[in-house]
Design a protein around this motif. Structure first.
Motif, PDB file in Angstrom:
ATOM      1  N   SER A   1       0.830  -1.197   0.000  1.00  0.00           N
ATOM      2  CA  SER A   1       0.000   0.000   0.000  1.00  0.00           C
ATOM      3  C   SER A   1       0.866   1.249   0.000  1.00  0.00           C
ATOM      4  O   SER A   1       2.010   1.221   0.444  1.00  0.00           O
ATOM      5  N   SER A   2       0.280   2.342  -0.476  1.00  0.00           N
ATOM      6  CA  SER A   2       0.986   3.623  -0.460  1.00  0.00           C
ATOM      7  C   SER A   2       0.974   4.250   0.938  1.00  0.00           C
ATOM      8  O   SER A   2       1.601   5.274   1.160  1.00  0.00           O
ATOM      9  N   THR A   3       0.279   3.634   1.868  1.00  0.00           N
ATOM     10  CA  THR A   3       0.219   4.100   3.248  1.00  0.00           C
ATOM     11  C   THR A   3       0.207   2.883   4.175  1.00  0.00           C
ATOM     12  O   THR A   3       0.251   1.756   3.703  1.00  0.00           O
ATOM     13  N   GLU A   4       0.142   3.112   5.456  1.00  0.00           N
ATOM     14  CA  GLU A   4       0.136   1.991   6.395  1.00  0.00           C
ATOM     15  C   GLU A   4      -1.054   1.078   6.106  1.00  0.00           C
ATOM     16  O   GLU A   4      -2.177   1.549   5.949  1.00  0.00           O
ATOM     17  N   ILE A   5      -0.817  -0.204   6.065  1.00  0.00           N
ATOM     18  CA  ILE A   5      -1.868  -1.163   5.713  1.00  0.00           C
ATOM     19  C   ILE A   5      -2.986  -1.169   6.752  1.00  0.00           C
ATOM     20  O   ILE A   5      -4.143  -1.460   6.431  1.00  0.00           O
ATOM     21  N   GLU A   6      -2.682  -0.794   7.991  1.00  0.00           N
ATOM     22  CA  GLU A   6      -3.708  -0.753   9.033  1.00  0.00           C
ATOM     23  C   GLU A   6      -4.850   0.186   8.660  1.00  0.00           C
ATOM     24  O   GLU A   6      -5.999  -0.038   9.032  1.00  0.00           O
ATOM     25  N   LYS A   7      -4.524   1.244   7.934  1.00  0.00           N
ATOM     26  CA  LYS A   7      -5.566   2.193   7.539  1.00  0.00           C
ATOM     27  C   LYS A   7      -6.601   1.528   6.636  1.00  0.00           C
ATOM     28  O   LYS A   7      -7.777   1.848   6.697  1.00  0.00           O
TER      29      LYS A   7
END
Length: 90
Positions: free
Chosen positions: A24-30
């Motif tokens: 992902s382009s950001t934290e996967i938790e999001k």
């Protein structure tokens, strides 16, 4: 794939299985439990492989501007509400 799973010290519990890798382009938790923290342009790509040889790659934006999917046998699809993405693919 069974050899790789065994090398990790795991034992397949079923004859049929699938495994998915996601970036992902950001934290996967999001993507999992903080979706309200995602920006519209955040994207994720995932590869799913199944025991019977099938595979799928998905690329999607959080705002659903486009969702693309690539499967075995060179089957490539893009879904988008914007014509520029549909025209680009053709």
């Amino acid at each position: 794939m069974h050899n790789w799973i065994s090398s990790l010290g795991l034992t397949p519990t079923s004859k049929y299985w699938d495994i998915t890798f996601t970036l992902s382009s950001t934290e996967i938790e999001k993507w999992l439990y903080r979706r309200n923290k995602l920006k519209p342009e955040d994207t994720r790509i995932s590869l799913s492989v199944r025991s019977f040889g099938s595979w799928t790659v998905n690329l999607e934006r959080h705002d659903k501007l486009y969702i693309s999917q690539w499967r075995a046998n060179n089957d490539f699809r893009v879904e988008s509400q914007q014509m520029k993405y549909s025209t680009f693919i053709k």
